[in-house]
Design an enzyme around this catalytic site. Sequence first.
Site, mmCIF file in Angstrom:
data_model
loop_
_atom_site.group_PDB
_atom_site.id
_atom_site.type_symbol
_atom_site.label_atom_id
_atom_site.label_comp_id
_atom_site.label_asym_id
_atom_site.label_seq_id
_atom_site.Cartn_x
_atom_site.Cartn_y
_atom_site.Cartn_z
ATOM 1 N N LEU A 136 0.652 -1.025 0.038
ATOM 2 C CA LEU A 136 0.068 -0.252 0.319
ATOM 3 C C LEU A 136 0.981 1.485 0.413
ATOM 4 O O LEU A 136 1.574 1.397 0.531
ATOM 5 C CB LEU A 136 -0.555 -0.282 1.339
ATOM 6 C CG LEU A 136 -1.392 1.255 1.693
ATOM 7 C CD1 LEU A 136 -2.562 1.529 0.854
ATOM 8 C CD2 LEU A 136 -2.348 1.031 2.897
ATOM 9 N N SER A 137 0.385 2.529 -0.591
ATOM 10 C CA SER A 137 0.944 3.817 -0.667
ATOM 11 C C SER A 137 2.471 3.242 -0.920
ATOM 12 O O SER A 137 3.126 2.993 -1.971
ATOM 13 C CB SER A 137 0.756 3.922 0.337
ATOM 14 O OG SER A 137 1.083 5.567 0.402
ATOM 15 N N ALA A 138 3.226 3.510 0.887
ATOM 16 C CA ALA A 138 4.783 3.954 0.176
ATOM 17 C C ALA A 138 5.045 2.111 -0.013
ATOM 18 O O ALA A 138 6.368 2.375 -0.902
ATOM 19 C CB ALA A 138 5.408 4.593 0.993
ATOM 20 N N GLY A 140 3.311 -0.152 -1.930
ATOM 21 C CA GLY A 140 3.376 -0.199 -2.842
ATOM 22 C C GLY A 140 3.983 -0.484 -4.104
ATOM 23 O O GLY A 140 4.222 -0.591 -4.933
ATOM 24 N N ILE A 160 -1.534 -0.935 -4.572
ATOM 25 C CA ILE A 160 -2.804 -0.298 -3.961
ATOM 26 C C ILE A 160 -2.340 0.820 -3.273
ATOM 27 O O ILE A 160 -1.866 1.274 -3.058
ATOM 28 C CB ILE A 160 -2.854 -1.370 -2.786
ATOM 29 C CG1 ILE A 160 -3.856 -1.703 -2.947
ATOM 30 C CG2 ILE A 160 -4.657 -0.717 -2.075
ATOM 31 C CD1 ILE A 160 -3.885 -3.401 -1.392
#
Length: 372
Positions: A136-138, A140, A160
């Site tokens: 997720l995010s970083a 991801g 994501i």
Amino acid sequence: MANRELSIATLALDVGFSETSEFTAAFHRLTGENPELLSSQSRIIKGVASLHHHGSMQSAANYDRGAGWSTLADRYGFALLMPEQSVRNNLNRSFNWFQRNDTQRGEGEAHSIVQMVEQMVRDHDIDRRRIFVTGLSAGGAMTLAMLATYPDVFAAGAVIAGLPYGGAANAQEALRCMFQAPPKSSRELGDLVREASPNRNIWPKLSVWHGSADRTVKPSNAGEIIKQWLDVHGLPLTPMSDQIVDGHSRQVWWNADGETVIESYTIMDMAHGVPLTHSEGGVAGPYMIEAGISSSARIAEFFGLTDTLRRTPAETTELSRRAPLFGALRKATRSHRIRAVRAWRNVSATIHKGIERRRANKKVHVRSVVKR
């Protein structure tokens, strides 16, 4: 360059062992070339590993609890590997996806993470062809760094609310990319991946997820990720199929063999976080958002971690581009063939039962019920 100091939370679950159903694995330091990585409580029934990167301001345990990966691992018996960032590396506990010396093959955090994978493979006899990565995010963005720098290690990945590989070279550029992905051509984006691991002809599959109302990492980044990996796979920008799945848009691209290699989910009106649903084991919380669809369950299915995952049929709204003929035929007829085989088996079993009853009672009493 020396390896980054990371922690690792590992959870390897075996169906039938209730004592491993909670996140109880220990955290271990990763330093040097011979880290002690895995908890003695680990149990595995399938030689499959799934690697997960948490987002900024998260721990590995919180990410796991919210996304519901332990529930899926417990249900289907695959191993989980969860690196955790150290505040010594990043005060926000963010993976340093924007630092060149942390996202190149053989260097920094990327090297440390792949060492964790290698240790798990050796200790638990993991099938090297069935190792997957998501985040997720970083996390991801770090997932894409792992796919780009170690495409020989990972069969597939899922990102994501992430950012394309190579989009930033420092923290200032990273912030700029989060708010507005700088437009680049597909070729430019694809070259960043190809340069990370030259002499590769086979690349991992990819699943991309992003909320349409994400104000932390703008949804335009999802478009750049897709452009990047479509170019790597040599696929056109136009989706081969547009679908609605659990009320959300899914676009699909497949190769000449009819195998889906890239998919993209846009979660309507969702902010920054992981789309989940309580019915699939997710727990809502910070950056964990009830959205009526479980990204973890869908990603597990995309990875092939289970053949029995309950799936809601997708409503196909548009076929934008024809697939290659034989691949399309295989995709279109596969479900019909399965139903036909099941129906025939049901009929055959009913007939044999009737024959046995007739022999025993000298009466014919056959009732055949076949559900298609």
